[in-house]
Every structure is written in C-alpha cells, then in structure tokens.
Design an enzyme around this catalytic site. Structure first.
Site, PDB file in Angstrom:
ATOM      1  N   THR A 201      61.474  52.188 -14.974  1.00  0.00           N
ATOM      2  CA  THR A 201      62.546  53.179 -15.152  1.00  0.00           C
ATOM      3  C   THR A 201      63.953  52.627 -14.941  1.00  0.00           C
ATOM      4  OG1 THR A 201      61.065  54.843 -14.218  1.00  0.00           O
ATOM      5  CG2 THR A 201      63.333  55.525 -14.583  1.00  0.00           C
ATOM      6  N   GLY A 253      61.262  55.756  -9.567  1.00  0.00           N
ATOM      7  CA  GLY A 253      60.178  55.744  -8.591  1.00  0.00           C
ATOM      8  C   GLY A 253      59.094  56.742  -8.961  1.00  0.00           C
ATOM      9  N   GLY A 255      57.351  59.543 -10.009  1.00  0.00           N
ATOM     10  CA  GLY A 255      57.832  60.742 -10.673  1.00  0.00           C
ATOM     11  C   GLY A 255      57.185  62.028 -10.203  1.00  0.00           C
TER      12      GLY A 255
HETATM   13  N1  GLY Z   1      59.998  57.661 -12.468  1.00  0.00           N
HETATM   14  C1  GLY Z   1      59.219  57.258 -13.532  1.00  0.00           C
HETATM   15  C2  GLY Z   1      57.883  57.822 -13.593  1.00  0.00           C
HETATM   16  O1  GLY Z   1      57.343  58.257 -12.585  1.00  0.00           O
HETATM   17  O2  GLY Z   1      57.326  57.827 -14.645  1.00  0.00           O
END
Ligand code: GLY
Length: 351
Positions: A201, A253, A255
C-alpha cells in the site's frame, strides 16, 4: 500524548514546520505526505502542485511511480498476488474542492488502479467498481490489460504454496522447490515475503497554496489473500478520507482493522474537533487497540499506520507499534518547503 523517540528534537521540528505551514497572508505552504515507500511520490506530487496542477492529479502522478515500478511489491505491477497467483489491486481517490470520490476493488491486469478510481469518479455516477466489472470499465476507458505478476512475485507465491504443506514443492525423487533455480536476490525477497507477508500500500495526500486537499490510496492488498478479498484502501472513510474544510487522512497496514473503525474518517473528525494531525492519528489507533480487549499477543500481530494533513498544511503520522512486524522503525514521507524526506511516525505502543 505519545511522542516519537526523537520527540523533543525531530518531532518538535516537525510541529514547528507545521506551525509555519500557513503564512501570515493566510496562504498555505504546499505539501505532500505519504507512507514510507512514497518518497518519490511526494517529490513528484509537490513538484506538480507547485506547478499549478490539480492536487488529485499530482498525488496520483506520484503514486503512479510506485504502481509502475516492478520492484515495489505492495502496489501495481509486481504487487503481491492472491493465493491463486493472481495480482488483484484496490485503490481510491478523493478530490477535496469538488467533494467527490471514486474507487476500484479487486481489479486485475491494470497496473494503475488509482487512475481507474479517478475515472470511476469522473465518468460514472457510481463510486466503486470491483472485479470483472472494474476491469471491463478500465478497458473501455482505454487501459491496456497486462500481466502484473513479476518473476519475484511468482517465485514468492510458489514458495508460499510449498510452505503450506500442499503437494507443491520438491518431488519425492530429488525434485527441487521453486526457489532452487531463482537468483539470490529473488530468494532473499521470497524468504522475506514468507517471513512477513505484506499488506503493501501507498497512501499519498496533498494540499496546495489555497488549502485545497486531495488524496489517493493504492495497493495490491494482503499477500496471498483469498481471491476477492478487499482491504481498506478502496473503502472511502477507511483507507482514505478528507473534508476540504478540515483535512485529509489515509492508512497503510492491516486493512480489516481499519475498516472496523472507519479509520481515515475518524482521523479527520478528530482534527475537526481540534486535534493536531499526529494526535488525531494516535487517538484513532486507540480505537483499534480497544477492539482487542487488552489481548496484547493478538494485537502484536497487527501493523497499521495513519497519515494526516490538515487544511493549514500541518501534517503528522502515527503507527500502532514503534517497530513494524519485520523490525523496521515506522516512518513516513514528507515533501514541503524543507524538501523531501522521511520522518519518524509517532507510535502508540512499544513491542
Ligand atoms: N491496507 C491495505 C490492505 O489491507 O489491503
């Protein structure tokens, strides 16, 4: 209040930079911030903002650098695949001045999902497209489908399948595993992905001299996820949110933890009620902490960071832990009048 390890020196300098972000005339010093992988992104975004570009175009152009880079394994081309070896990408955009948003989830074969998210915002009356529909929309809009699985990511995925104790792996008669014929660099990379599967990300937020805000978040999501899994990055209010009157926030991080607390929205609401960007991130992290009822062992498996930028050009970031699961100190990227650099995130807890 929680401070970084350099609290009274570097962080105080950061706060001072934020305090000077608005000039006496009321103009804001243009600024872009991003997750730690976004140093090139913030440099590009700030250059474009200073040149008069729309802030959303600027942050997307910055994120495109990472999406196009096969060595950046958390986004776009070369992103980590799902459990079937297919790269599925998520992205969102928000445009402050017009208060619009767009998103795509689980889109395959298109390396720049942030651009597709912007087109969802501009050319449809929908907000989010997912999966096959998102791909068809992108192709209709002129995007070229391409194989996003690079050799590094393919080897890491095969090694992951072997590690799971399935039939994949060395054969009974002197067979060899996926890593055996890979280069030393690829083996090192694959081992890192096995030890610490990533959620990748990039989040990038920007503000111009008028105080107009925009942001984007782009990801390949959790490595080796179940096909169709969508994280927080394309969820407006979780992986990205902004209010042009107040500020912008985003996340990288785990999600799932973020979606449960509407993290980016929560950060902006704390800023609306007077919190500094850094304190708004820390208060939001406390909501994730609460969801674990004091179970530290479980919480230690969670890595998450928030980034915040207010309308005056003040910024901050905070991480749940002082170190990420792989031992890296939590940092974030900033570009403003002082140049482009990495800064330490504040943190809520020490590992
Ligand atoms: N923050 C990215 C995800 O968890 O997909």
């Amino acid at each position: 209040m929680v401070f970084t390890r350099r609290d009274l020196l570097a962080t105080a300098a950061g706060i001072a930079a934020g305090a000077q972000a608005q000039t006496p005339s009321g103009a804001v010093t243009p600024c872009a911030i991003a997750s730690v992988n976004g140093l090139r992104a913030v440099s590009k975004a700030l250059e474009m903002i200073r040149g008069g570009a729309d802030v959303l175009d600027a942050v997307i152009a910055g994120v495109n650098i990472l999406e196009d880079d096969p060595q950046e394994h958390g986004v776009g081309l070369g992103g980590m695949p799902n459990e079937e070896g297919v790269v599925e990408l998520d992205a969102s955009v928000m445009h402050g001045p017009t208060r619009r948003a767009g998103a795509v989830g689980a889109i395959q074969k298109i390396k720049n999902p942030s651009n597709v998210a912007k087109l969802v915002m501009e050319r449809t009356d929908h907000l989010m497209l997912v999966g096959e529909g998102a791909l068809r929309f992108a192709i209709a809009e002129g995007f070229q489908p391409t194989n996003l699985l690079t050799e590094d990511s393919r080897i890491a995925w095969l090694a992951w399948k072997e590690k799971r104790g399935t039939a994949w792996g060395p054969g009974l008669a002197d067979g060899s595993g996926a890593m055996a014929s890979a280069s030393a660099e690829t083996r090192t990379f694959a081992q890192r992905m096995l030890d610490h599967p990533i959620t990748g990300t990039i989040n990038c937020l920007g503000v111009n001299a008028k105080g107009d805000l925009s942001g984007t978040t782009s990801t390949s999501g959790m490595a080796f996820k179940i096909p169709g899994r969508v994280g927080d990055s394309p969820i407006i209010g979780a992986g990205l949110w902004l209010d042009n009157d107040i500020g912008a926030a985003g996340s990288t991080g785990r999600g799932e933890e973020n979606i449960k607390i509407c993290g980016a929205h929560t950060v902006v609401e704390y800023m609306r009620h007077g919190a500094s960007p850094q304190d708004a991130c820390l208060e939001t992290l406390k909501r994730i902490q609460r969801t674990y009822f004091g179970n530290r062992a479980k919480l230690e498996k969670v890595d998450i960071d928030f980034y915040a930028l207010n309308k005056k050009g003040e910024y901050g970031s905070a991480s749940l832990w002082d170190h990420q699961g792989d031992g890296r100190v939590s940092r974030y990227a900033v570009a403003d009048a002082k140049g482009a650099r990495l800064m330490d995130c504040a943190f809520l807890m020490t590992r």
